[in-house]
Design a protein around this motif. Structure first.
Motif, PDB file in Angstrom:
ATOM      1  N   THR A 191      -7.081  21.875  27.855  1.00  0.00           N
ATOM      2  CA  THR A 191      -6.110  20.340  27.813  1.00  0.00           C
ATOM      3  C   THR A 191      -5.060  21.461  26.587  1.00  0.00           C
ATOM      4  O   THR A 191      -5.298  22.348  26.828  1.00  0.00           O
ATOM      5  N   GLY A 192      -3.791  20.777  27.729  1.00  0.00           N
ATOM      6  CA  GLY A 192      -2.783  21.079  27.504  1.00  0.00           C
ATOM      7  C   GLY A 192      -1.759  22.301  28.225  1.00  0.00           C
ATOM      8  O   GLY A 192      -0.897  23.171  28.155  1.00  0.00           O
ATOM      9  N   ASN A 193      -2.941  23.017  28.979  1.00  0.00           N
ATOM     10  CA  ASN A 193      -2.739  23.822  29.606  1.00  0.00           C
ATOM     11  C   ASN A 193      -1.687  23.574  31.205  1.00  0.00           C
ATOM     12  O   ASN A 193      -2.234  22.755  31.984  1.00  0.00           O
ATOM     13  N   LYS A 229     -11.238  10.449  17.500  1.00  0.00           N
ATOM     14  CA  LYS A 229      -9.494  10.600  16.071  1.00  0.00           C
ATOM     15  C   LYS A 229      -9.136  12.242  16.551  1.00  0.00           C
ATOM     16  O   LYS A 229      -8.289  12.235  16.011  1.00  0.00           O
ATOM     17  N   HIS A 230     -10.935  12.664  16.454  1.00  0.00           N
ATOM     18  CA  HIS A 230      -9.957  14.452  16.666  1.00  0.00           C
ATOM     19  C   HIS A 230     -10.040  15.317  17.936  1.00  0.00           C
ATOM     20  O   HIS A 230     -10.384  16.372  17.577  1.00  0.00           O
ATOM     21  N   TYR A 231      -9.425  14.876  19.084  1.00  0.00           N
ATOM     22  CA  TYR A 231      -9.443  15.220  20.535  1.00  0.00           C
ATOM     23  C   TYR A 231      -8.647  16.592  20.194  1.00  0.00           C
ATOM     24  O   TYR A 231      -8.645  17.624  20.863  1.00  0.00           O
ATOM     25  N   TYR A 232      -6.905  16.120  19.708  1.00  0.00           N
ATOM     26  CA  TYR A 232      -6.301  17.122  19.905  1.00  0.00           C
ATOM     27  C   TYR A 232      -5.902  18.067  18.245  1.00  0.00           C
ATOM     28  O   TYR A 232      -5.210  18.908  18.020  1.00  0.00           O
ATOM     29  N   TRP A 233      -6.637  17.442  17.249  1.00  0.00           N
ATOM     30  CA  TRP A 233      -6.461  18.107  16.648  1.00  0.00           C
ATOM     31  C   TRP A 233      -7.912  17.815  14.960  1.00  0.00           C
ATOM     32  O   TRP A 233      -8.526  17.175  15.097  1.00  0.00           O
ATOM     33  N   THR A 234      -7.618  18.637  14.033  1.00  0.00           N
ATOM     34  CA  THR A 234      -9.311  18.288  13.354  1.00  0.00           C
ATOM     35  C   THR A 234      -8.924  18.654  11.807  1.00  0.00           C
ATOM     36  O   THR A 234      -7.748  19.549  11.831  1.00  0.00           O
ATOM     37  N   PRO A 235      -8.989  18.375  10.818  1.00  0.00           N
ATOM     38  CA  PRO A 235      -8.438  18.207   9.505  1.00  0.00           C
ATOM     39  C   PRO A 235      -8.762  19.429   8.800  1.00  0.00           C
ATOM     40  O   PRO A 235      -9.944  20.333   9.054  1.00  0.00           O
ATOM     41  N   THR A 236      -8.051  19.570   7.812  1.00  0.00           N
ATOM     42  CA  THR A 236      -8.129  20.350   7.314  1.00  0.00           C
ATOM     43  C   THR A 236      -8.790  20.650   6.237  1.00  0.00           C
ATOM     44  O   THR A 236      -9.801  21.201   5.543  1.00  0.00           O
TER      45      THR A 236
END
Length: 370
Positions: free
Chosen positions: A93-95, A341-348
């Motif tokens: 993802t994102g490359n 919800k957490h496809y691109y990021w993960t919570p702290t």
């Protein structure tokens, strides 16, 4: 070579250092090296690393998202997978591998028979590589999930969607398909629905962030009356409106017995359509997850979904709204829940891969995220 100049970024170089630092497995070195593709050996030599049999005999999940990998790096990875027999899930993802990089992976899918999930979302794929991947998936029997989100499309003819539809008519192993930001319009959605009449494998369909309107919901509604395989549908950020909602709710209320999760976030739906969804859930016992935030939540909607939640028909973990009362009036607040919800990021803090935030991956177990 400077980091990132040859397709392998500084992050990729660090990743190579981590991977090659593992203690080799207790196997014959000569046997291990005989099974390693030449590309891997060359990369190790380039960075002065020791050869590690672990990489090709144990590694099953590899997440390289947002590592500034370009077409050259994609070529190395794709060619390495020609002979690899252990890797099950590759996430790129994102490359920005572009059309050329996508063609390398299309070629790889003709040869590799062990990879089960491939994520090429946000990789700047173009029409040629999308069509090539769709064509290869007609005969590929190992891929269970593929992500082709946000390609670079310069045509309004929806050729890639039509090719994907043709593939779905024949492919019998693909379970999860992501086509977010794919510029799908009503004709493309019609083609997908017609293909899914004969498809008996696909369980997770993601068509969020497209140009699908209420007219296309007529075809999806008819599909839901006859298809008893689909379990997760993501329609977020389209424009199905109240008229499209009616088509879906009729199918959900009286015919469909398989759909478990539906996201209609940000679809310009008013209280009329949203209350129709709440009414359909009273007769439909299969649909457990529904996400509605981003629409026009009037007082009737707030009361209807509050009743669903307080009665226990809809659990708080299975929706993205929570009721609260002020001065005798019912309102809905947003919850951080969703299909992915957490496809691109993960919570702290908190649960990263729980069913409330990644419901799609929890329901379709073969689609479990990294």
């Amino acid at each position: 070579m400077e980091p990132g100049s040859g397709g392998l970024s500084l992050q990729a170089e660090k990743g190579m250092e981590i991977i090659t630092s593992f203690t080799p497995l207790p196997i014959a070195v000569s046997t291990a090296f005989a099974t390693l593709p030449r590309d891997y050996l060359e990369v190790c030599e380039r960075f002065g690393r020791n050869y590690n049999p672990f990489v090709y005999q144990v590694l099953q999940l590899l997440n390289l998202m947002f590592n500034d990998i370009k077409a050259d790096g994609a070529e190395v990875i794709a060619k390495a997978l020609h002979r690899n027999r252990t890797l099950k899930y590759l996430r790129l993802t994102g490359n920005k591998i572009g059309n050329i990089g996508g063609m390398f992976f299309a070629t790889m899918l003709q040869i590799n028979s062990s990879l089960e999930k491939l994520d090429l979302g946000d990789c700047d794929l173009e029409m040629q590589s999308l069509i090539a991947i769709a064509t290869v998936l007609i005969k590929n029997q190992s891929i269970k999930g593929i992500n082709l989100n946000r390609p670079i499309l310069k045509s309004e003819e929806e050729e890639s969607t039509l090719h994907m539809s043709h593939m779905l008519q024949i492919n019998s192993t693909l379970i999860e398909l992501h086509m977010c930001k794919h510029d799908i319009k009503n004709l493309g959605m019609q083609q997908l629905c017609e293909a899914l009449y004969v498809n008996t494998a696909l369980r997770y369909l993601d068509v969020s962030c497209n140009r699908i309107t209420r007219d296309a919901m007529k075809y999806l509604g008819e599909l839901l009356k006859r298809n008893n395989v689909l379990e997760v549908i993501d329609l977020s950020s389209n424009r199905i409106e109240d008229e499209g909602s009616v088509y879906l709710t009729k199918a959900l209320a009286f015919y469909n017995t398989s759909l478990k999760a539906l996201s209609i976030v940000s679809n310009n739906i008013t209280g009329k359509g949203l209350t129709a969804f709440s009414e359909s859930m009273k007769t439909n016992s299969t649909l457990t997850n529904i996400y509605i935030w981003g629409n026009k939540l009037d007082s009737e909607t707030c009361v209807a979904f509050s009743n669903l939640i307080t009665s226990g028909r809809l659990k708080k973990d299975n929706t993205d709204v929570e009721p609260y009362e002020v001065d005798g009036c019912m309102y809905l607040a947003e919850l951080s829940h969703g299909i992915k919800k957490h496809y691109y990021w993960t919570p702290t803090y908190g649960e990263i891969e729980g069913p409330s935030t990644n419901a799609g991956f929890a329901i379709v177990q073969s689609a479990k995220n990294l």
